[in-house]
Enzyme design. Sequence first.
Site, PDB file in Angstrom:
ATOM      1  N   GLU A  16       0.819  -1.209   0.000  1.00 56.23           N
ATOM      2  CA  GLU A  16       0.000   0.000   0.000  1.00 56.23           C
ATOM      3  C   GLU A  16       0.860   1.268   0.000  1.00 56.23           C
ATOM      4  O   GLU A  16       0.390   2.349   0.367  1.00 56.23           O
ATOM      5  CB  GLU A  16      -0.938  -0.018   1.208  1.00 56.23           C
ATOM      6  CG  GLU A  16      -1.903  -1.192   1.173  1.00 56.23           C
ATOM      7  CD  GLU A  16      -2.654  -1.378   2.477  1.00 56.23           C
ATOM      8  OE1 GLU A  16      -3.487  -0.521   2.802  1.00 56.23           O
ATOM      9  OE2 GLU A  16      -2.387  -2.380   3.174  1.00 56.23           O
ATOM     10  N   SER A 161      -6.595  -1.473   1.639  1.00 56.84           N
ATOM     11  CA  SER A 161      -6.683  -0.891   0.305  1.00 56.84           C
ATOM     12  C   SER A 161      -7.136  -1.901  -0.740  1.00 56.84           C
ATOM     13  O   SER A 161      -6.849  -1.750  -1.931  1.00 56.84           O
ATOM     14  CB  SER A 161      -5.333  -0.273  -0.124  1.00 56.84           C
ATOM     15  OG  SER A 161      -4.967   0.751   0.754  1.00 56.84           O
ATOM     16  N   GLY A 289      -7.745   5.545   4.190  1.00 60.48           N
ATOM     17  CA  GLY A 289      -7.252   6.439   3.161  1.00 60.48           C
ATOM     18  C   GLY A 289      -7.647   7.876   3.468  1.00 60.48           C
ATOM     19  O   GLY A 289      -8.765   8.133   3.931  1.00 60.48           O
TER      20      GLY A 289
END
Length: 331
Positions: A16, A161, A289
């Site tokens: 990620e 993710s 995020g």
Amino acid sequence: MSRLRVAVVGGGRNAEHEVSLASAAAVVAALDPDRYRPVPLTIGRDGCWYDPTDHRASAPIGFPAALDLLQRVDVVIPAVHGRHGEDGSLAALCELVGVPYAGSGVAAGAVGLDKHATKLLAAAAGVATAPGEVLERTTAESRIRSFDGGPVVVKPVSAGSSVGVSAAATAQEFASALTTAFAVDERVLIEPYVSAREIDVAVLRRADGQVIIPPPLEIVVDGVFDYETKYGGEARFIVPAPLENGEQAALERAALLAYDAIGCAGIARLDFFVTPDGVLLNEINTTPGFTPHSQVPRMFAAAGVGYPALVDLVITEALASHPAVSNAGRR
């Protein structure tokens, strides 16, 4: 008045890395220069620490230098998603250094990244989850032979993710999905495919105990919400999510129960399936995020909290949550 020194750590030694760089860059760009002095730090794919503002060379600054910088800031915003960051590693480093930091602590980060452990704790707290089977690499071949059809979703146990996530309906697809997931983690989670609406809920428990839950967000996607769909622009986000009477209350109740069961702090994102029989927790993200286009900032924007204000809120709560920490010996 002197500016607060804010260390923002991005990158990371995991799959990620790029997502984490984007989150960190967005946070740094949102810091008000009249109030904050950003101290960006990047963890490379090789695990070395870098100063991204030093354009003279691409050589790492070394961990001792990075540690010295962390000891001299007022607060840290960890923006490393996944292993060696979100899993409690950065929280542990901040605890050892004695610097305030945003987000969940060591235990919550470790549990939250482990999808199987999350299911166990959430279920113990009364939150329904999709059933799941944990598979290790040594038993993969026999499980492929016994595969009796899907559809199922195969995902790494400890990754975010949507990295390494894929669906399978045949033995050949199942074998391919296992290969993809095992490339990311040594343990894999197999879940039955749930045909349902995907709804995200953000939770922020402030230092004074006040809970903020902005409007939920719905993810509209054709198939599985995998890495390519998530970051390739194929998914559509709807916020506020259109929910029936009682659905939002059920989501908020389940989200808060799971948030507290894991022991989260600061902002966390909890992902749910909404089915005709109720809500099912899919997973939790203790370091979600964090670009302006990410789900959590979109949800807070729907509540009237713009991105720079949200970054301010994150910093304020990090400092308020660590009142006993003093900078006196670190400057």
